[in-house]
Scaffold this active site. Structure first.
Site, short mmCIF file in Angstrom:
data_model
loop_
_atom_site.label_atom_id
_atom_site.label_comp_id
_atom_site.label_asym_id
_atom_site.label_seq_id
_atom_site.Cartn_x
_atom_site.Cartn_y
_atom_site.Cartn_z
N ASP A 101 0.86 -1.18 0.00
CA ASP A 101 0.00 0.00 0.00
C ASP A 101 0.90 1.23 0.00
OD1 ASP A 101 -2.14 1.74 0.17
OD2 ASP A 101 -2.41 1.47 2.33
N ALA A 102 1.53 1.50 -1.13
CA ALA A 102 2.56 2.53 -1.21
C ALA A 102 2.19 3.55 -2.29
CB ALA A 102 3.92 1.90 -1.53
#
Length: 243
Positions: free
Chosen positions: A130-131
């Site tokens: 989740d970047a």
């Protein structure tokens, strides 16, 4: 006054939020209950615990406000956790979001996960990706090579969960299907634009929803019971031979 593009924190009675620019929220924490997964898609990503219960090693790409890192640290005491964050300014805000200090179970790594994952073959039972940067998902975390590196970083039966938001979801899913030989499941987040995509290496170690929930503390069960039901339903609808 915040510097454009640099992360900053807004504190309120109910929420503490992380921002890169304008009103776009990158992470949101309940100020008084920092271990709660307040945003729906973060709970959906933890649906990977239905597909791979009882992980011993967890990797996190994109620490941000640490929502999932804190959840895993509190509720999965058997697991070692390694969290990658490329932005030192984000990592410097960890105390604002009450992210635990590094210890024998929890380790933060300042660096580029797109490069560092290649050094961690066969390591993780659960990998959470989740970047985002101010422009969205970085190109280095969108490539076919990156998804292949995610696969190789998983132990046999390991699962990756990716948050796809404000991006070409079909392109990401196509690359994931190639990397994971079709072992991919997409779950749309209710009332949000996010899609959570799961990929797994080898055979799933899936258990029933009841058994998966029974392995978790009560506070975690309350947050994930609905998620497990949605993931199980999506898995049941998945074609037997998705290739």
């Amino acid at each position: 006054m915040s510097t454009p593009g640099r992360p900053y924190v807004r504190r309120g009675w109910w929420y503490t939020t992380l921002h890169f620019q304008g009103a776009v929220t990158q992470s949101r924490m309940l100020t008084l209950w920092p271990d709660v997964l307040q945003v729906g898609y973060t709970r959906s990503m933890m649906g990977g615990l239905l597909l791979r219960p009882g992980p011993r090693e967890i990797g996190i790409v994109g620490l941000g406000g640490g929502s999932q890192a804190k959840f895993c640290y509190r509720h999965l005491p058997q697991a070692g956790i390694e969290a990658f964050e490329i932005d030192p300014d984000v990592l410097a805000l960890r105390r604002a979001f009450r992210i635990p200090d590094d210890d024998a179970r929890f380790r933060t790594v300042l660096g580029d996960a797109a490069r560092l994952l290649r050094q961690r073959r066969d390591r993780y039972d659960l990998l959470l990706v989740d970047a985002y940067d101010p422009q969205g998902i970085p190109a280095a975390l969108s490539s076919a090579a990156f998804y292949a590196d995610c696969r190789d970083a998983l132990a046999e039966g390991g699962v990756v969960a990716c948050n796809l938001y404000a991006t070409d979801v079909k392109r990401h899913l196509a690359r994931m299907r190639r990397a994971f030989a079709g072992n991919v499941l997409a779950v749309h987040e209710p009332r949000m634009s996010n899609v959570v995509a799961f990929g797994w290496r080898g055979e799933l170690r899936q258990v029933s929803q009841e058994e998966a929930l029974a392995r978790l503390p009560r506070a975690a069960r309350r947050q994930l019971s609905g998620v497990f039901a949605r993931v199980a339903a999506a898995l049941a609808r998945r074609p037997a031979h998705p290739h």
